[in-house]
Enzyme design. Structure first.
Site, mmCIF file in Angstrom:
data_model
loop_
_atom_site.group_PDB
_atom_site.id
_atom_site.type_symbol
_atom_site.label_atom_id
_atom_site.label_comp_id
_atom_site.label_asym_id
_atom_site.label_seq_id
_atom_site.Cartn_x
_atom_site.Cartn_y
_atom_site.Cartn_z
ATOM 1 C CG ASP A 22 53.319 54.755 -62.307
ATOM 2 O OD1 ASP A 22 53.244 55.667 -63.159
ATOM 3 O OD2 ASP A 22 53.123 53.552 -62.582
HETATM 4 C C1 GLC Z 1 53.013 52.186 -65.682
HETATM 5 C C2 GLC Z 1 52.193 53.449 -65.859
HETATM 6 C C3 GLC Z 1 50.918 53.441 -65.077
HETATM 7 C C4 GLC Z 1 50.382 52.024 -65.046
HETATM 8 C C5 GLC Z 1 51.326 51.220 -64.185
HETATM 9 C C6 GLC Z 1 50.941 49.746 -64.159
HETATM 10 O O1 GLC Z 1 54.364 52.476 -65.579
HETATM 11 O O2 GLC Z 1 52.880 54.671 -65.613
HETATM 12 O O3 GLC Z 1 50.003 54.327 -65.724
HETATM 13 O O4 GLC Z 1 49.078 52.009 -64.481
HETATM 14 O O5 GLC Z 1 52.675 51.356 -64.589
HETATM 15 O O6 GLC Z 1 51.132 49.203 -65.429
#
Ligand code: GLC
Length: 754
Positions: A229
């Site tokens: 993430d």
């Molecule tokens: C965010 C979310 C994830 C997302 C990523 C990119 O914090 O938790 O679901 O795809 O970062 O934006």
């Protein structure tokens, strides 16, 4: 492809390989011009594409894309084909916007109705979530676009999400929190999996080798790469060792340098680095060959799909006296109330928030559909911010009183639920609740249309004659609401999560959201309807519930066998008929109940479902197939799924609370895996395999002539007294001293080894 990969791996320098495990920028992997290795673009989803305009990076200034209903809405359709078609449409838009990996779907279980991101997740049930996710991945990847199954694992709240540890027992982890991921991976092989921010039992998900290597790859056969993430990597070396391949976002050159040095100094094995680089480049190759430069998508056609999909996700919760669908030829005036009718709440806040190609509003569509036959009035009803405005209330009530019907658009504003924070409770704004109460006081024919990402309390539920749950229905939700209100579409959704009567009834109430860096999943297996069933707590609306403008009858069920082993499949045929006057769709739900189990188990668990469309009077037979895993529980002592012998009951119906059909099946398990006894094994477990007489007569000590006193086993009280005693202690308390050897011999005999 493999040849190209081999050549790249031979030519890449150590620095380049280290660089490839860290993104090139916020949304792309690293490119290596020297070797012609391109970067690929990974962008949010899941219910539409958020592709930043050129030059913007982190921001929300995105290219327009179709905003489909969010996951909690989509799951309420219970329509696997629908999810696949949404995936296909979004896949086409990825091709047009030059996105190679869509960051979705999210299949985390909705453990608490307060979860801030519940709008972005499918269900409280792992089978429904898994089937929806698998269909969506099939759809997107059918276009050669990758997906990212997220957030692996146990990311079930927003509160302290980057540091908190989800404390969950192994059996609950397997049966509830991993099962949706497992089903998606085994059925649809998503090209990537996204490792979550949080810890699982004290280990960061991005460093959790057991989850990322043993479970994900060795057990489930995942072949893609794991991406973190965004900002979830805390220890780069530990994450790579754990099987976490790509760190996002990118541009972390210090980390690249440190990793390079570690490999050069022999502190980090280059073979592990190579493994991650190969996994990443394999997906780069797989997606790059599907690029379609110059591709475009038909925004109007996709908008029409979004409208049809949104209508399919509506759940009709109440419809007293058949107030709905509204009959324009019998109406003179309709009072439309609530700002959501003009500024619809159609998606959630946070990384999934996209720029729609257009937005329908309910008021416009109602005016258009009702034409000049019916007078349509409008009142705000509540202000933009979270406060009660008496003037707006009075204006709305007055307008409602003068009309034949009042339709209120209410629910949760963006400030009440979002990625990044959880809800404090499950209440709607006081201004919305008051509005519904005031209007219902003066207008008996009131309809409430809700826009919310997750369960809400409805203190006013006795007031309106009709209630429609529209969830966050995407850019076309306003028009879809009109289609459902006027009967152009017959609602066929079923709740994908339980709506509790009150917050205190919810399974997580005592443990959510945790403290001092830990959140205990104290309810264990009993998440969602599993909890309300076991505790016999009446919810406001149960999981799987939803009405229709027509009526259905389940006219029969039969199973292809009443005796089976865990190696057989069970075919369950259910007949359903449309007994009303209007075409409609029904969802047949199949739950399995383990009638006799040595383990604590939920009363029943959803294991299969099928949606079927029927003309008035039409009858169809649906066939659902169950197999070993549908009967199994996870035995954490032996780290394996276990099917017990004994009776199982198959329950079929159209809601978790309405299962009129049942069939009993006797299971003869072929799993001869039996617990091995040891000195601390409890006597009651021995008596599951032997009689008291058999067990105690095996305890004889030839050296001292000792053994269980003759006839002891006839003393019922004493036998009961000993049930929860470890057998090693029983042996020692037999009056004469039992030698260690005699006890060991006894245990060997009990294990059938002597
Ligand atoms: C965010 C979310 C994830 C997302 C990523 C990119 O914090 O938790 O679901 O795809 O970062 O934006």
């Amino acid at each position: 492809m493999e040849q190209q990969l081999k050549e790249w791996m031979e030519q890449l320098t150590l620095e380049e390989k280290a660089a490839l495990t860290v993104g090139g920028d916020f949304w792309h992997t690293r490119s290596i011009e020297r070797l012609g290795i391109p970067s690929i673009s990974l962008n949010d989803g899941p219910h539409g594409i958020r592709k930043p305009k050129a030059g913007t990076d982190v921001g929300f200034d995105s290219l327009p894309a179709t905003c489909f209903p969010t996951a909690s809405a989509l799951a309420s359709s219970w329509d696997v084909e629908l999810l696949e078609s949404v995936g296909q449409a979004i896949g086409d838009e990825c091709l047009a916007l030059d996105v190679q990996v869509l960051l979705g779907p999210g299949v985390n279980i909705k453990r608490s109705p307060r979860g801030g991101r519940n709008f972005e997740y499918y269900s409280e049930d792992p089978v429904l979530a898994g089937e929806m996710g698998a269909a969506f991945v099939r759809g997107v990847q059918s276009r050669g676009i990758g997906t990212s199954l997220k957030h692996f694992a146990c990311n079930n709240q927003e509160h302290e999400r980057m540091t908190i540890s989800s404390e969950v027992d192994e059996r609950t982890l397997r049966e509830i929190y991993l099962t949706a991921f497992e089903r998606v991976i085994k059925q649809s092989q998503p090209m990537t999996v996204m490792a979550a921010y949080n810890k699982v039992n004290g280990i960061y998900a991005t460093e959790h080798r057991e989850l990322l290597e043993q479970v994900l790859r060795e057990e489930w056969g995942f072949t893609g790469f794991v991406v973190s993430d965004w900002g979830a990597v805390n220890d780069k070396a530990a994450s790579l060792r754990a099987g976490m391949d790509l760190q996002m976002p990118g541009r972390d050159e210090e980390t690249v340098q440190r990793l390079t040095d570690m490999v050069r100094n022999g502190e980090f094995p280059e073979t592990v680095l190579n493994q991650s680089v190969e996994r990443i480049l394999r997906i780069v190759l797989a997606t790059m060959r599907n690029r379609k430069p110059g591709a475009s998508f038909d925004a109007e056609a996709h908008h029409a799909v979004a409208r049809q999909v949104a209508a399919e996700c509506f759940v009709l919760l109440k419809n007293e006296g058949g107030l709905l669908p509204l009959q324009p030829d019998k109406l003179r005036s309709v009072s439309v109330i609530g700002q959501f009718a003009k500024q619809p709440r159609y998606q959630g806040s946070g990384s999934s928030q996209i720029e729609p190609t257009r937005v329908d509003t309910a008021i416009e569509q109602l005016k258009k559909s009702l034409g000049d036959q019916v007078t349509v009035s409008y009142a705000d009803g509540y202000p933009g911010e979270d406060r009660v405005d008496e003037e707006l209330l009075n204006e709305a009530a007055q307008q409602a009183a003068e009309a034949d019907v009042a339709v209120i658009f209410a629910g949760l504003p963006p400030s009440f639920e979002s990625e990044g924070f959880d809800r404090r409770n499950i209440d709607m704004p006081a201004s919305h609740n008051r509005l519904i109460e005031e209007v219902c006081r003066v207008q008996p024919n009131t309809v409430v249309v809700l826009s919310n990402g997750s369960a809400v309390a409805m203190p006013w539920i006795q007031g309106p004659k009709a209630v429609l749950e529209g969830w966050l229905g995407g850019q076309a939700s306003g028009a879809a609401a009109a289609d459902v209100l006027l009967g152009a579409v017959n609602p066929s959704g079923k709740l994908s999560e339980t709506f509790p009567m009150r917050l205190e009834d919810a399974p997580d109430f005592l443990n959510f959201p945790g403290e001092e860096g830990k959140v205990r999943y104290g309810e264990g297996l009993y998440v969602g309807y599993r909890y309300y069933d076991k505790k016999r707590i009446e919810p406001l609306f149960p999981f799987g519930y939803g009405l229709s403008y027509t009526t259905f009858e389940l006219t029969g069920m039969n199973v292809n066998r009443h005796h089976m082993t865990d190696r057989d499949t069970l075919e369950v045929k259910v007949c359903v008929r449309n007994t009303g006057a209007r075409p409609g769709s029904e969802v047949v739900q199949l739950y399995v109940q383990d009638a006799e189990s040595r383990m604590a188990r939920p009363i029943k668990e959803l294991k299969a479902f099928a949606k079927v469309s029927l003309q008035p009077g039409e009858e169809k037979e649906v066939t659902l197939v169950l197999q070993d895993r549908d009967f199994a529980y996870y035995d954490s002592e032996r780290s394996t799924w276990c099917v017990e012998s004994g009776e199982f009951v198959i329950l079929a119906g159209t809601s978790s609370a309405d299962l009129p059909l049942r069939a009993s099946v006797m299971m003869e398990s072929t799993q001869k895996v039996q617990a091995r006894f040891h000195a601390m094994s409890l006597f009651k477990d021995v008596l599951k395999r032997y009689t008291a007489a058999e067990a105690l007569q095996m305890l004889a000590d030839p050296s001292t002539g000792g053994g269980a006193p003759a006839g002891l086993y006839k003393d019922e009280f004493l036998i009961t007294f000993m049930m929860d005693m470890p057998i090693g202690k029983i042996a020692k308390m037999m009056g004469n001293i039992q030698s260690e050897q005699a006890i060991a011999d006894w245990i060997s005999k009990l294990n059938g080894e002597a």
